[in-house]
Write a protein that holds these residues in place. Structure first.
Motif, PDB file in Angstrom:
ATOM      1  N   HIS A  77      50.681  32.491 -65.900  1.00 49.39           N
ATOM      2  CA  HIS A  77      49.377  31.972 -65.481  1.00 49.39           C
ATOM      3  C   HIS A  77      48.290  32.208 -66.525  1.00 49.39           C
ATOM      4  O   HIS A  77      47.097  32.191 -66.229  1.00 49.39           O
ATOM      5  CB  HIS A  77      49.020  32.528 -64.099  1.00 49.39           C
ATOM      6  N   CYS A 135      48.699  24.147 -61.044  1.00 48.15           N
ATOM      7  CA  CYS A 135      49.742  25.175 -61.018  1.00 48.15           C
ATOM      8  C   CYS A 135      49.988  25.623 -59.576  1.00 48.15           C
ATOM      9  O   CYS A 135      49.120  25.485 -58.713  1.00 48.15           O
ATOM     10  CB  CYS A 135      49.307  26.360 -61.879  1.00 48.15           C
ATOM     11  N   CYS A 171      49.855  28.463 -58.507  1.00 47.61           N
ATOM     12  CA  CYS A 171      48.963  29.568 -58.145  1.00 47.61           C
ATOM     13  C   CYS A 171      47.622  29.059 -57.620  1.00 47.61           C
ATOM     14  O   CYS A 171      46.795  29.845 -57.176  1.00 47.61           O
ATOM     15  CB  CYS A 171      48.744  30.490 -59.339  1.00 47.61           C
ATOM     16  N   CYS A 186      47.695  26.405 -66.349  1.00 44.56           N
ATOM     17  CA  CYS A 186      48.546  27.577 -66.600  1.00 44.56           C
ATOM     18  C   CYS A 186      49.768  27.192 -67.444  1.00 44.56           C
ATOM     19  O   CYS A 186      50.237  26.049 -67.402  1.00 44.56           O
ATOM     20  CB  CYS A 186      49.055  28.156 -65.289  1.00 44.56           C
TER      21      CYS A 186
HETATM   22 ZN   LIG Z   1      49.074  29.442 -62.421  1.00 42.86          ZN
END
Ligand SMILES: [Zn+2]
Length: 412
Positions: free
Chosen positions: A248, A259, A261, A266
């Motif tokens: 990340h 991403c 996340c 990332c």
């Molecule tokens: Zn990420």
């Protein structure tokens, strides 16, 4: 820590610092009789064994009896969770795989379903090995679970794992302990360890292939991207267990790519197995996952080869910074993408961007232990923790108290 305790002597024996009674006397300064009395509980527990050493023909004296850790005196269970499958194994304390089994398991189904499936697989594994080489549930001394996400070093729970939605904060160690006790009849207080996959792989690969490397870095590129670091023989996890979570880090190449996340740009959003599977699918080569990319790479599919090399360059650019900070002796690439095209891409950018001084002695290699690395790493880490001097002394004291109570009961 008591410098003269049984656990301390065990530590010297396990690390090869002293492997005879004479060497233990010299290293610790203890009297021969004291060394003998400290070794007695270790021999009684079966943790160490004595074997005849090489004959000392030059002096004509009797060969010294060698002391060694008996890695087969107890067994561990280990499981490695991947995005779409899970591998379970029965191992000894040196990480020797006695038996293993792999099969589909989707982490998207959540922790409860996954633990049920793991419980079933561990049960079958134990049943088919029961009483072979003395395998019994009571000889299982610990269990380890490898997960593709960041783990809090204290609670051993996952912390906001991007590719494992629903798993964050779940009491995995406690639940796995209960599942194993209920299904297999293992100790209800069984030590259970949950650890990040790249960390366990790094530990296994360092111990088995590069035992003298004081700074070892492993980068796993499968569904996501993560790194594990072994410094001076032990895992380096960082303050919150977040060290090595390099997937990340923002990259220029991925400025807009979303991403898992929740962020954008990332490294994992462009250079992971998941990202490559999406790119291949968009280019007309339907690919479901990182393991699908691995199969295409194994078959030499030109589009997969090209994209893996490109991904290697993007990862290599980030690794130039990582290597400058860590200055490792070995950089190992592992996971679904870690074949020759990816390695070539990593080398291209790494050597171009990193300072020559930080790469002068750097070996860039691929995994030696392959799909077994996480299992072996779990056994290695469990052995390190259970037989660390302080923990070993505690466990010996518990065993001695149990024996005293049992002895009193039998007398009564
Ligand atoms: Zn990420």
């Amino acid at each position: 820590m008591n410098q003269a305790s049984s656990g301390h002597l065990l530590g010297l024996i396990r690390r090869g610092r002293a492997t005879t009674r004479g060497e233990l006397q010299r290293v610790t300064g203890l009297a021969r009789s004291t060394v003998g009395s400290r070794l007695e509980p270790l021999l009684r527990a079966g943790w160490i064994r004595e074997t005849p050493g090489p004959a000392e023909s030059s002096t004509g004296g009797r060969p010294a009896v060698r002391l060694e850790f008996d890695a087969s005196h107890a067994l561990v269970l280990a499981a490695v969770l991947e995005t779409r499958n899970a591998r379970v194994a029965l191992l000894d304390l040196a990480g020797r795989v006695i038996d293993e089994q792999a099969g589909p398991l989707s982490i998207a189904d959540g922790p409860d379903r996954a633990l049920d499936l793991l419980g079933e697989r561990f049960t079958r594994l134990l049943e088919r090995n029961l009483h072979r080489d003395g395998v019994t549930a009571s000889r299982i001394c610990a269990a380890g679970l490898s997960v593709p996400g960041p783990v809090d070093a204290l609670t051993r729970r996952l912390v906001e794992p991007p590719i494992m939605p629903g798993w964050g904060g779940h009491p995995l160690p406690e639940r796995l302990r209960a599942v194993l006790a209920g299904r297999l009849g293992t100790d209800p207080g069984l030590p259970v360890l949950v650890e990040n996959d790249a960390n366990l792989m790094a530990l296994a690969e360092q111990r088995h292939g590069h035992p003298d490397c004081a700074a070892f870095l492993l980068v796993k590129v499968s569904t996501g991207i993560g790194a594990g670091m072994v410094v001076d023989g032990g895992l380096y996890r960082g303050i919150d267990g977040g060290a090595g979570d390099i997937g990340h880090i923002r990259t220029a190449e991925a400025s807009d790519a979303p991403c898992m996340c929740g962020s954008r740009g990332c490294l994992a959003a462009v250079a992971s197995g998941r990202a490559l599977a999406a790119r291949l699918t968009a280019e007309g080569v339907p690919t479901a996952s990182g393991s699908g990319v691995r199969e295409l790479l194994a078959a030499g599919h030109p589009d997969a080869v090209r994209l893996a090399r490109e991904a290697g360059r993007v990862v290599g650019d980030v690794l130039a910074t990582v290597v400058t900070v860590v200055n490792p002796g070995v950089l190992m690439l592992a996971g679904d993408l870690a074949g020759p095209p990816f390695l070539t891409g990593v080398r291209e950018l790494l050597y171009r961007r990193a300072m020559p001084r930080t790469t002068a002695h750097l070996e860039v290699v691929t995994s030696r232990l392959g799909d077994r690395a996480g299992l072996i790493g779990a056994a290695v880490l469990l052995a390190d923790e259970l037989y660390a001097p302080g923990r070993a002394d505690e466990r010996l004291a518990v065993a001695a108290r149990a024996r005293a109570v049992g002895g009193a009961a039998s007398v009564a």
